[in-house]
Design a protein around this motif. Sequence first.
Motif, PDB file in Angstrom:
ATOM      1  N   GLY A 127       0.811  -1.207   0.000  1.00 29.99           N
ATOM      2  CA  GLY A 127       0.000   0.000   0.000  1.00 29.99           C
ATOM      3  C   GLY A 127       0.845   1.257   0.000  1.00 29.99           C
ATOM      4  N   GLN A 128       0.212   2.350  -0.436  1.00 31.66           N
ATOM      5  CA  GLN A 128       0.841   3.671  -0.459  1.00 31.66           C
ATOM      6  C   GLN A 128      -0.189   4.709  -0.020  1.00 31.66           C
ATOM      7  OE1 GLN A 128       1.954   3.746  -4.635  1.00 31.66           O
ATOM      8  NE2 GLN A 128       4.123   3.656  -4.101  1.00 31.66           N
ATOM      9  N   ALA A 129       0.272   5.765   0.636  1.00 29.88           N
ATOM     10  CA  ALA A 129      -0.636   6.844   1.040  1.00 29.88           C
ATOM     11  C   ALA A 129       0.167   8.080   1.408  1.00 29.88           C
ATOM     12  CB  ALA A 129      -1.496   6.419   2.221  1.00 29.88           C
ATOM     13  N   ASP A 130      -0.475   9.247   1.289  1.00 29.95           N
ATOM     14  CA  ASP A 130       0.028  10.469   1.908  1.00 29.95           C
ATOM     15  C   ASP A 130      -0.538  10.511   3.326  1.00 29.95           C
ATOM     16  OD1 ASP A 130       1.227  11.195  -0.492  1.00 29.95           O
ATOM     17  OD2 ASP A 130      -0.516  12.372  -1.140  1.00 29.95           O
ATOM     18  N   PHE A 131       0.202  11.150   4.226  1.00 28.42           N
ATOM     19  CA  PHE A 131      -0.301  11.229   5.594  1.00 28.42           C
ATOM     20  C   PHE A 131       0.001  12.590   6.207  1.00 28.42           C
ATOM     21  CE2 PHE A 131       4.096   9.938   6.257  1.00 28.42           C
ATOM     22  CZ  PHE A 131       4.475  10.675   7.367  1.00 28.42           C
ATOM     23  N   THR A 132      -0.841  12.945   7.175  1.00 28.19           N
ATOM     24  CA  THR A 132      -0.607  14.086   8.045  1.00 28.19           C
ATOM     25  C   THR A 132      -0.624  13.582   9.478  1.00 28.19           C
ATOM     26  OG1 THR A 132      -1.656  15.647   6.518  1.00 28.19           O
ATOM     27  CG2 THR A 132      -1.440  16.333   8.811  1.00 28.19           C
ATOM     28  N   GLN A 133       0.351  13.997  10.258  1.00 24.50           N
ATOM     29  CA  GLN A 133       0.453  13.554  11.643  1.00 24.50           C
ATOM     30  C   GLN A 133       0.411  14.760  12.569  1.00 24.50           C
ATOM     31  OE1 GLN A 133       4.048  11.439  12.549  1.00 24.50           O
ATOM     32  NE2 GLN A 133       3.440  10.963  14.640  1.00 24.50           N
ATOM     33  N   VAL A 134      -0.481  14.708  13.552  1.00 24.15           N
ATOM     34  CA  VAL A 134      -0.598  15.767  14.554  1.00 24.15           C
ATOM     35  C   VAL A 134      -0.273  15.161  15.912  1.00 24.15           C
ATOM     36  CG1 VAL A 134      -2.099  17.467  15.639  1.00 24.15           C
ATOM     37  CG2 VAL A 134      -2.344  16.972  13.192  1.00 24.15           C
ATOM     38  N   VAL A 135       0.780  15.663  16.544  1.00 25.13           N
ATOM     39  CA  VAL A 135       1.216  15.172  17.846  1.00 25.13           C
ATOM     40  C   VAL A 135       0.897  16.218  18.902  1.00 25.13           C
ATOM     41  CG1 VAL A 135       3.176  14.408  19.238  1.00 25.13           C
ATOM     42  CG2 VAL A 135       3.055  13.797  16.806  1.00 25.13           C
ATOM     43  N   THR A 136       0.142  15.804  19.919  1.00 24.13           N
ATOM     44  CA  THR A 136      -0.247  16.705  21.008  1.00 24.13           C
ATOM     45  C   THR A 136       0.365  16.214  22.310  1.00 24.13           C
ATOM     46  OG1 THR A 136      -2.353  17.166  19.892  1.00 24.13           O
ATOM     47  CG2 THR A 136      -2.174  17.788  22.212  1.00 24.13           C
ATOM     48  N   SER A 137       1.202  17.061  22.922  1.00 24.11           N
ATOM     49  CA  SER A 137       1.831  16.719  24.202  1.00 24.11           C
ATOM     50  C   SER A 137       0.943  17.167  25.349  1.00 24.11           C
ATOM     51  CB  SER A 137       3.200  17.384  24.311  1.00 24.11           C
ATOM     52  OG  SER A 137       4.059  16.950  23.273  1.00 24.11           O
ATOM     53  N   PRO A 138       0.982  16.453  26.486  1.00 25.36           N
ATOM     54  CA  PRO A 138       0.156  16.859  27.628  1.00 25.36           C
ATOM     55  C   PRO A 138       0.499  18.280  28.081  1.00 25.36           C
ATOM     56  CG  PRO A 138       1.095  14.665  27.960  1.00 25.36           C
ATOM     57  CD  PRO A 138       1.771  15.243  26.750  1.00 25.36           C
ATOM     58  N   ALA A 139      -0.512  19.011  28.468  1.00 31.68           N
ATOM     59  CA  ALA A 139      -0.300  20.387  28.912  1.00 31.68           C
ATOM     60  C   ALA A 139       0.266  20.412  30.321  1.00 31.68           C
ATOM     61  CB  ALA A 139      -1.617  21.156  28.862  1.00 31.68           C
ATOM     62  N   ARG A 140       1.252  21.262  30.517  1.00 33.18           N
ATOM     63  CA  ARG A 140       1.739  21.502  31.863  1.00 33.18           C
ATOM     64  C   ARG A 140       0.798  22.471  32.575  1.00 33.18           C
ATOM     65  NH1 ARG A 140       8.315  22.250  31.031  1.00 33.18           N
ATOM     66  NH2 ARG A 140       8.687  20.177  30.105  1.00 33.18           N
ATOM     67  N   GLU A 141       0.897  22.492  33.877  1.00 32.99           N
ATOM     68  CA  GLU A 141      -0.018  23.323  34.668  1.00 32.99           C
ATOM     69  C   GLU A 141       0.080  24.784  34.236  1.00 32.99           C
ATOM     70  OE1 GLU A 141      -1.085  24.290  39.350  1.00 32.99           O
ATOM     71  OE2 GLU A 141       0.500  22.859  38.820  1.00 32.99           O
ATOM     72  N   GLY A 142      -1.065  25.351  33.876  1.00 29.82           N
ATOM     73  CA  GLY A 142      -1.113  26.746  33.487  1.00 29.82           C
ATOM     74  C   GLY A 142      -0.714  27.010  32.053  1.00 29.82           C
ATOM     75  N   GLN A 143      -0.459  25.951  31.267  1.00 30.94           N
ATOM     76  CA  GLN A 143      -0.043  26.115  29.880  1.00 30.94           C
ATOM     77  C   GLN A 143      -0.988  25.348  28.955  1.00 30.94           C
ATOM     78  OE1 GLN A 143       4.045  24.853  29.569  1.00 30.94           O
ATOM     79  NE2 GLN A 143       4.821  26.548  30.808  1.00 30.94           N
ATOM     80  N   VAL A 144      -0.997  25.739  27.701  1.00 23.88           N
ATOM     81  CA  VAL A 144      -1.802  25.020  26.712  1.00 23.88           C
ATOM     82  C   VAL A 144      -0.981  23.865  26.151  1.00 23.88           C
ATOM     83  CG1 VAL A 144      -3.122  27.063  26.107  1.00 23.88           C
ATOM     84  CG2 VAL A 144      -1.028  26.539  24.853  1.00 23.88           C
ATOM     85  N   PRO A 145      -1.619  22.808  25.655  1.00 25.33           N
ATOM     86  CA  PRO A 145      -0.873  21.682  25.088  1.00 25.33           C
ATOM     87  C   PRO A 145      -0.047  22.119  23.875  1.00 25.33           C
ATOM     88  CG  PRO A 145      -3.179  21.105  25.476  1.00 25.33           C
ATOM     89  CD  PRO A 145      -3.071  22.584  25.657  1.00 25.33           C
ATOM     90  N   LYS A 146       1.097  21.494  23.711  1.00 27.38           N
ATOM     91  CA  LYS A 146       1.930  21.740  22.536  1.00 27.38           C
ATOM     92  C   LYS A 146       1.478  20.835  21.401  1.00 27.38           C
ATOM     93  CE  LYS A 146       6.097  23.237  25.016  1.00 27.38           C
ATOM     94  NZ  LYS A 146       7.546  22.982  25.244  1.00 27.38           N
ATOM     95  N   VAL A 147       1.289  21.424  20.227  1.00 29.98           N
ATOM     96  CA  VAL A 147       0.821  20.674  19.064  1.00 29.98           C
ATOM     97  C   VAL A 147       1.828  20.833  17.926  1.00 29.98           C
ATOM     98  CG1 VAL A 147      -1.028  20.380  17.376  1.00 29.98           C
ATOM     99  CG2 VAL A 147      -1.583  21.007  19.740  1.00 29.98           C
ATOM    100  N   ILE A 192      -2.732   7.187  18.251  1.00 27.50           N
ATOM    101  CA  ILE A 192      -1.760   6.493  19.094  1.00 27.50           C
ATOM    102  C   ILE A 192      -1.600   7.267  20.390  1.00 27.50           C
ATOM    103  CG2 ILE A 192       0.608   5.649  19.270  1.00 27.50           C
ATOM    104  CD1 ILE A 192       0.666   5.723  16.169  1.00 27.50           C
ATOM    105  N   LEU A 193      -1.725   6.584  21.510  1.00 20.61           N
ATOM    106  CA  LEU A 193      -1.537   7.201  22.825  1.00 20.61           C
ATOM    107  C   LEU A 193      -0.387   6.489  23.525  1.00 20.61           C
ATOM    108  CD1 LEU A 193      -2.593   9.224  24.974  1.00 20.61           C
ATOM    109  CD2 LEU A 193      -4.023   7.359  25.845  1.00 20.61           C
ATOM    110  N   ASP A 194       0.641   7.266  23.934  1.00 17.84           N
ATOM    111  CA  ASP A 194       1.768   6.630  24.606  1.00 17.84           C
ATOM    112  C   ASP A 194       1.616   6.734  26.123  1.00 17.84           C
ATOM    113  OD1 ASP A 194       2.662   9.113  25.464  1.00 17.84           O
ATOM    114  OD2 ASP A 194       4.385   9.185  24.121  1.00 17.84           O
ATOM    115  N   SER A 195       2.536   6.097  26.838  1.00 16.12           N
ATOM    116  CA  SER A 195       2.426   6.003  28.289  1.00 16.12           C
ATOM    117  C   SER A 195       2.668   7.331  28.982  1.00 16.12           C
ATOM    118  CB  SER A 195       3.417   4.958  28.815  1.00 16.12           C
ATOM    119  OG  SER A 195       4.747   5.288  28.430  1.00 16.12           O
ATOM    120  N   PHE A 196       3.160   8.342  28.249  1.00 19.51           N
ATOM    121  CA  PHE A 196       3.389   9.656  28.832  1.00 19.51           C
ATOM    122  C   PHE A 196       2.218  10.610  28.569  1.00 19.51           C
ATOM    123  CE2 PHE A 196       7.546   7.866  27.670  1.00 19.51           C
ATOM    124  CZ  PHE A 196       8.145   7.821  28.927  1.00 19.51           C
ATOM    125  N   GLY A 197       1.165  10.096  27.934  1.00 24.61           N
ATOM    126  CA  GLY A 197       0.009  10.915  27.641  1.00 24.61           C
ATOM    127  C   GLY A 197       0.108  11.691  26.348  1.00 24.61           C
TER     128      GLY A 197
END
Length: 219
Positions: A36-56, A180-185
């Motif tokens: 198979g073949q495909a184009d893909f887009t990947q969005v990675v969201t890191s858990p937000a630290r206290e008082g901050q917005v998540p990093k994307v 995909i969800l990893d063990s670090f959130g």
Amino acid sequence: MKQFLLTALLTLTCVSGVNASGLKSLESFVKTVKTGQADFTQVVTSPAREGQVPKVKTSSGQFEFSRPNRFRFDYVKPFVQTIVADGQTLWLHDVDLNQVTARKQAAVLGSTPAALIASAADVQALQADFVLTDAPEKDGLQWVLATPRSKDGQLQSVRVGFRATGDAAAASSTLEVLEILDSFGQRSVLTFRQMKLNPPLAVTAFAFKPPIGADLIRQ
């Protein structure tokens, strides 16, 4: 993030009935889609630290695979990076760092999303490494939840979304989203476009030779 990319290895399309569950769509995919073949887009969201917005962070590129045990991710935006599994070795080429990391493929894949497309011959084989269950429909997609049986890895869970297409006479389901969800959130969502089923792919497409002058690290 670059280390996390190694866990983000699952995709593509399968043929099944419109009313089939996600598990049936996955089973059909594993049995019938060999390349198979495909184009893909990947969005990675890191858990937000206290008082901050998540990093994307968003990246995109092309993906192809040939069962068993061969696949290739070519990231082109925002940085150039290549991940190649040639059947024996998993190669990671970071162009910015001029660095190549080589790992024994059998030791790396295990309970990763790559096993769902590149290793197992059927769903029963997948169940040796994953607990597979149908998940509720959402956003018009049929979902499968794959939970690794091993609790020692970095992967917490994978959700695979299939969209029913076609009509009653020519029904099919397309695997459209991978979560995909990893063990670090940290969560990675891959969306696939312009998919091709069972295209002819040369063996050389999955060959990799470290560029001259690049630092080579074997693990």
